[in-house]
Design an enzyme around this catalytic site. Structure first.
Site, PDB file in Angstrom:
ATOM      1  N   SER A  74       9.891   6.032  -1.371  1.00  0.00           N
ATOM      2  CA  SER A  74       8.855   6.298  -0.514  1.00  0.00           C
ATOM      3  C   SER A  74       7.492   5.927  -1.312  1.00  0.00           C
ATOM      4  O   SER A  74       7.130   6.525  -2.340  1.00  0.00           O
ATOM      5  CB  SER A  74       8.742   7.773  -0.019  1.00  0.00           C
ATOM      6  OG  SER A  74       7.603   8.086   0.396  1.00  0.00           O
ATOM      7  N   LYS A  75       6.314   5.344  -0.734  1.00  0.00           N
ATOM      8  CA  LYS A  75       5.144   4.906  -1.338  1.00  0.00           C
ATOM      9  C   LYS A  75       4.444   6.055  -1.492  1.00  0.00           C
ATOM     10  O   LYS A  75       3.669   6.365  -2.482  1.00  0.00           O
ATOM     11  CB  LYS A  75       4.246   3.902  -0.770  1.00  0.00           C
ATOM     12  CG  LYS A  75       3.093   3.604  -1.142  1.00  0.00           C
ATOM     13  CD  LYS A  75       3.353   2.630  -2.256  1.00  0.00           C
ATOM     14  CE  LYS A  75       1.922   2.108  -2.743  1.00  0.00           C
ATOM     15  NZ  LYS A  75       1.989   1.269  -3.910  1.00  0.00           N
TER      16      LYS A  75
END
Length: 482
Positions: free
Chosen positions: A252-253
């Site tokens: 996940s960024k």
């Protein structure tokens, strides 16, 4: 039948590793079977569009070598290849389903739909639409339309029986139809939903294989029912398990995980990134690890896809990146290294190609370069403890005598080349009756001031030049005499 796959990203920001893996597998499925790979931009979710994101998609495809055969920038027989430019057709197809009794107009307000969630026994997280508008008469529907009442068009799901589909990775999957919600096909703003536009576009573009994340498995029965409602043949489905940060968490960024652009900016080679991503969920028959894109095209087989989630291991990627750097053609490698060398060693007169050659077998990423070469610019203030090395059998006393012996020999060289330096030092080793390391380790330490360096004494002296090398050796003597 020609194999046709499509990468259909939404322009909502950076290129996630999972997105790039999907694009890569779609490309490889097509190319491994002599098919076509299509790029389609899915921009119907207007609220999530990000300026510049389309350029990110094009740049990523260009950098990775995933050349599409059809797309917005290259054209093709089934365009436009941007969904917002195809807007006229979606409502027509939705109305076809209404006429066939496979879909219906829904005029429910947002407030009413929210109240359904609140009253649902399962809580606000999930509530099936109660089909309030399904049984409106044609007259009532027409009155609402004539009055300009906002509406959506919903797919009418069967409420009995089951729907079964086959997935290449997960096999045969069956769901009870009474679990399926009457999903929205056309939104109140006149835009199609992602699910509906996907099906229509995939059919019209003759897509044979649809590759996407396993999170879409639950939606696939709805897609299949849409194909059935239209009387179209459904594509082959290939659902991919998630790419994970660890055993519990997806990449996940938002949680600091790397995008493709991040990895490139951190000095990873595009070829190594593509190679590594190819192995996140696919295993070749021979367990080989290093592949060029061309070799992946020749080797890829869907039978090697796994249903188990893959963990993105930055250490494994770093190792692979180092292997790629070692194996690169020097000129290609130097073209990448030179800008970093110039930034790390501004206004230097040193031979950057020689420095680059020293580094090539030692780098893990290109961003290691500044850290490994800064001593060429400025000799660090180091401790004489560095001269003591158990394996080299050196200590302060041996180091001092070695430097004092080496300085006059090096001063007397009329030709300063790697060969002449090497010959003179090997001759001195014989004269002093010591091991090579007892002479060369102190010289290397004095020249670099670092516990490790990308080159040995001879290479460093050659690059630094006679004047600077002698200056650093004398500093070493001064430190050892204190």
């Amino acid at each position: 039948m020609e194999i046709r796959t499509r990468f259909a990203p939404s322009p909502t920001g950076y290129m996630h590793i999972g997105n790039l893996r999907t694009a890569l597998y779609e490309y490889l499925i097509a190319k491994s079977q002599g098919g076509k790979f299509i790029l389609r931009i899915e921009d119907t979710d207007q609220e999530r569009l990000v300026d510049g994101a389309v350029d990110v998609i094009y740049n990523t495809m260009r950098m990775t070598g995933l050349k599409h055969d059809e797309g917005p920038d290259v054209g093709g027989d089934y365009g436009p290849y941007v969904q917002s430019e195809r807007m006229g057709m979606y409502m027509d197809y939705a109305k076809q389903l209404v006429e066939k009794g496979e879909a219906y107009y829904c005029f429910c307000t947002k407030e009413r739909l929210e109240s359904l969630k609140e009253s649902n026994a399962e809580g606000a997280a999930f509530a099936k639409y109660d089909r309030h508008c399904l049984h409106l008469s044609q007259d009532d529907v027409q009155k609402n339309l004539d009055a300009g009442m906002p509406f959506v068009i919903r797919q009418k799901m069967p409420d009995t029986g089951t729907t079964t589909f086959h997935d290449v990775v997960y096999g045969e999957i069956t769901v009870n139809n009474d679990e399926l919600d009457d999903q929205i096909l056309m939104k109140a703003d006149g835009f199609p939903t992602y699910n509906f536009a996907n099906v229509v576009d995939d059919h019209l573009m003759h897509i044979t294989h649809v590759v996407r994340g396993s999170e879409y498995l639950s939606s696939t029965p709805k897609y299949n029912l849409l194909y059935q409602a239209f009387g179209w043949e459904a594509p082959t489905y290939v659902h991919l398990p998630a790419v994970m940060r660890d055993a519990q968490h997806k990449l996940s960024k938002r949680h600091g995980d790397k995008s493709f652009e991040d990895l490139v900016n951190e000095g990873f080679l595009v070829e190594a990134i593509v190679n590594y991503i190819a192995l996140l969920g696919w295993s070749p028959a021979d367990n080989r690890e290093i592949f060029s894109l061309k070799e992946l095209e020749e080797t890829f087989d869907m039978s090697g896809l796994s249903k188990s989630p893959s963990i993105f291991d930055i250490k494994k990627l770093t190792w692979m990146n180092g292997e790629y750097i070692k194996a690169m053609d020097f000129d290609k490698y130097y073209a990448l290294a030179e800008p970093r060398l110039k930034a790390a060693l501004p206004n230097t007169t040193l031979d950057l190609k020689k420095i680059a050659a020293l580094l090539q077998k030692r780098l893990e990423t290109l961003n290691d370069i500044p850290r490994l070469v800064d001593f060429f610019q400025t000799l660090p203030d180091y401790s004489t403890e560095l001269y003591t090395h158990k394996k080299m059998k050196t200590n302060d006393e041996i180091a001092l005598s070695s430097l004092l012996a080496a300085i006059p020999v090096l001063e007397g060289l009329t030709e300063w080349t790697e060969h002449s330096i090497h010959e003179s030092m090997m001759e001195l080793v014989g004269t002093l009756g010591m091991k090579n390391g007892q002479l060369l380790w102190p010289i290397r330490t004095a020249l670099s001031g670092e516990p490790t360096s990308p080159g040995g004494a001879i290479e460093l002296a050659d690059i630094l030049g006679k004047e600077e090398s002698l200056r650093r050796l004398r500093i070493g003597v001064e430190k050892l005499q204190k």
